[in-house]
Design a protein around this motif. Structure first.
Motif, PDB file in Angstrom:
ATOM      1  N   GLY A  14      13.092  34.110  27.812  1.00  0.00           N
ATOM      2  CA  GLY A  14      14.012  33.746  28.967  1.00  0.00           C
ATOM      3  C   GLY A  14      14.671  32.478  28.927  1.00  0.00           C
ATOM      4  N   CYS A  15      14.858  31.713  28.027  1.00  0.00           N
ATOM      5  CA  CYS A  15      15.632  30.752  27.791  1.00  0.00           C
ATOM      6  C   CYS A  15      17.326  31.073  27.962  1.00  0.00           C
ATOM      7  N   TYR A  16      17.929  29.978  28.649  1.00  0.00           N
ATOM      8  CA  TYR A  16      19.175  30.321  28.693  1.00  0.00           C
ATOM      9  C   TYR A  16      20.104  29.249  28.126  1.00  0.00           C
ATOM     10  N   ASP A  17      19.490  28.569  27.282  1.00  0.00           N
ATOM     11  CA  ASP A  17      20.350  27.556  26.362  1.00  0.00           C
ATOM     12  C   ASP A  17      21.458  28.300  25.524  1.00  0.00           C
ATOM     13  N   HIS A  18      22.501  27.851  25.804  1.00  0.00           N
ATOM     14  CA  HIS A  18      23.446  28.561  25.288  1.00  0.00           C
ATOM     15  C   HIS A  18      23.759  28.442  23.727  1.00  0.00           C
ATOM     16  N   PRO A 122      23.080  29.498  35.612  1.00  0.00           N
ATOM     17  CA  PRO A 122      21.825  30.235  35.895  1.00  0.00           C
ATOM     18  C   PRO A 122      21.220  29.365  37.509  1.00  0.00           C
ATOM     19  N   THR A 123      21.410  28.152  37.392  1.00  0.00           N
ATOM     20  CA  THR A 123      20.957  27.343  38.487  1.00  0.00           C
ATOM     21  C   THR A 123      21.816  27.966  40.047  1.00  0.00           C
ATOM     22  N   LEU A 124      22.962  27.896  39.834  1.00  0.00           N
ATOM     23  CA  LEU A 124      23.733  28.460  40.914  1.00  0.00           C
ATOM     24  C   LEU A 124      23.024  29.962  41.217  1.00  0.00           C
ATOM     25  N   ALA A 125      23.036  30.699  39.945  1.00  0.00           N
ATOM     26  CA  ALA A 125      22.607  32.348  40.403  1.00  0.00           C
ATOM     27  C   ALA A 125      21.061  32.302  41.018  1.00  0.00           C
ATOM     28  N   ALA A 126      20.222  31.284  40.723  1.00  0.00           N
ATOM     29  CA  ALA A 126      18.990  31.239  41.361  1.00  0.00           C
ATOM     30  C   ALA A 126      19.064  31.042  42.838  1.00  0.00           C
ATOM     31  N   ALA A 146      13.282  31.238  21.539  1.00  0.00           N
ATOM     32  CA  ALA A 146      13.472  29.740  21.655  1.00  0.00           C
ATOM     33  C   ALA A 146      12.587  29.010  21.806  1.00  0.00           C
ATOM     34  N   GLY A 147      11.343  29.235  22.375  1.00  0.00           N
ATOM     35  CA  GLY A 147      10.112  28.255  22.402  1.00  0.00           C
ATOM     36  C   GLY A 147      10.305  27.151  23.240  1.00  0.00           C
ATOM     37  N   HIS A 148      11.409  27.230  24.188  1.00  0.00           N
ATOM     38  CA  HIS A 148      11.632  25.985  24.901  1.00  0.00           C
ATOM     39  C   HIS A 148      12.416  26.599  26.224  1.00  0.00           C
ATOM     40  N   GLY A 149      12.854  25.746  27.179  1.00  0.00           N
ATOM     41  CA  GLY A 149      13.304  26.318  28.441  1.00  0.00           C
ATOM     42  C   GLY A 149      14.822  25.631  28.138  1.00  0.00           C
ATOM     43  N   PRO A 150      15.538  25.632  29.353  1.00  0.00           N
ATOM     44  CA  PRO A 150      15.118  26.400  30.440  1.00  0.00           C
ATOM     45  C   PRO A 150      15.204  27.733  30.648  1.00  0.00           C
ATOM     46  N   THR A 151      14.516  28.382  31.437  1.00  0.00           N
ATOM     47  CA  THR A 151      14.305  29.701  31.482  1.00  0.00           C
ATOM     48  C   THR A 151      14.848  30.094  32.873  1.00  0.00           C
ATOM     49  N   LEU A 152      15.274  31.542  33.030  1.00  0.00           N
ATOM     50  CA  LEU A 152      15.900  32.008  33.931  1.00  0.00           C
ATOM     51  C   LEU A 152      15.071  32.335  35.258  1.00  0.00           C
ATOM     52  N   PHE A 153      15.679  31.896  36.733  1.00  0.00           N
ATOM     53  CA  PHE A 153      14.699  32.127  37.611  1.00  0.00           C
ATOM     54  C   PHE A 153      13.612  31.776  38.027  1.00  0.00           C
ATOM     55  N   GLN A 154      13.121  30.340  37.372  1.00  0.00           N
ATOM     56  CA  GLN A 154      11.977  29.916  37.287  1.00  0.00           C
ATOM     57  C   GLN A 154      11.580  29.703  38.807  1.00  0.00           C
ATOM     58  N   GLY A 155      10.291  29.975  39.171  1.00  0.00           N
ATOM     59  CA  GLY A 155       9.932  29.734  40.346  1.00  0.00           C
ATOM     60  C   GLY A 155      10.077  30.545  41.544  1.00  0.00           C
ATOM     61  N   LEU A 156      11.019  31.745  41.371  1.00  0.00           N
ATOM     62  CA  LEU A 156      11.395  32.546  42.344  1.00  0.00           C
ATOM     63  C   LEU A 156      10.416  33.424  42.843  1.00  0.00           C
TER      64      LEU A 156
END
Length: 183
Positions: A14-18, A122-126, A146-156
């Motif tokens: 779920g990591c979106y780090d480019h 990602p933040t705007l998409a959330a 990736a083993g790290h974040g940020p991840t998509l839609f965290q807390g949605l």
């Protein structure tokens, strides 16, 4: 009214780090086709600044790989809208600030862009997902933990159900998935 499509690369966890994805020609070609189909791009300030810092130079670089340069050149010409409370000046070619209430501004953008709008922040998409404004999702899942974040839609909340429209396997093992919001 055009559709609002969220398109992004994401790892299996779920990591979106480019920096974690596999950015080859086929991936760039895929996203160039998505962009070609859309009438405009929509970003938050952070994503805009990331894009602005890299792609204009690639568009002018005669030695850049073909797929990257094609993406960059088409991005130069594409209308780009930015949601930002802190920045007002956007010197990159064809860039406009989206102002006012987010729901109203994005709805108006969708109405005036019949080809649709591709959002890649990602933040705007959330925030747009919380408002129920995203119509489709184009996620490319990379065969990477990736083993790290940020991840998509965290807390949605609450959870959302989507309808699978199509999948496409890329040669490097990524899977491009097209989902649509269910009613």
């Amino acid at each position: 009214m055009g559709l609002l499509t969220f398109g992004l690369n994401v790892t299996l966890d779920g990591c979106y780090d480019h920096r974690e994805g596999i950015a080859d020609d086929e991936l760039h070609d895929y996203f160039t086709q998505l962009m070609d189909a859309a009438g405009a791009m929509l970003w938050g300030r952070v994503t805009y600044e990331l894009m602005e810092s890299a792609w204009p130079a690639v568009a002018r670089d005669e030695n850049a790989p073909r797929a990257m340069r094609e993406w960059a050149r088409k991005l130069e010409a594409k209308p780009k809208y930015v949601v930002s409370a802190s920045r007002r000046d956007f010197p990159w070619n064809n860039t406009f600030r989206l102002e006012g209430d987010l729901r109203e501004a994005v709805t108006q953008l969708k109405e005036k862009t019949p080809q649709g709008v591709l959002v890649g922040s990602p933040t705007l998409a959330a925030a747009l997902e919380r408002l129920g404004l995203i119509d489709e999702y184009r996620l490319v899942v990379h065969p990477v933990f990736a083993g790290h974040g940020p991840t998509l839609f965290q807390g949605l909340e609450p959870s959302r159900r989507l309808e699978l429209v199509s999948t496409h396997r890329l040669k490097s093992g990524q899977v491009a998935m097209h989902y649509r919001r269910t009613l």
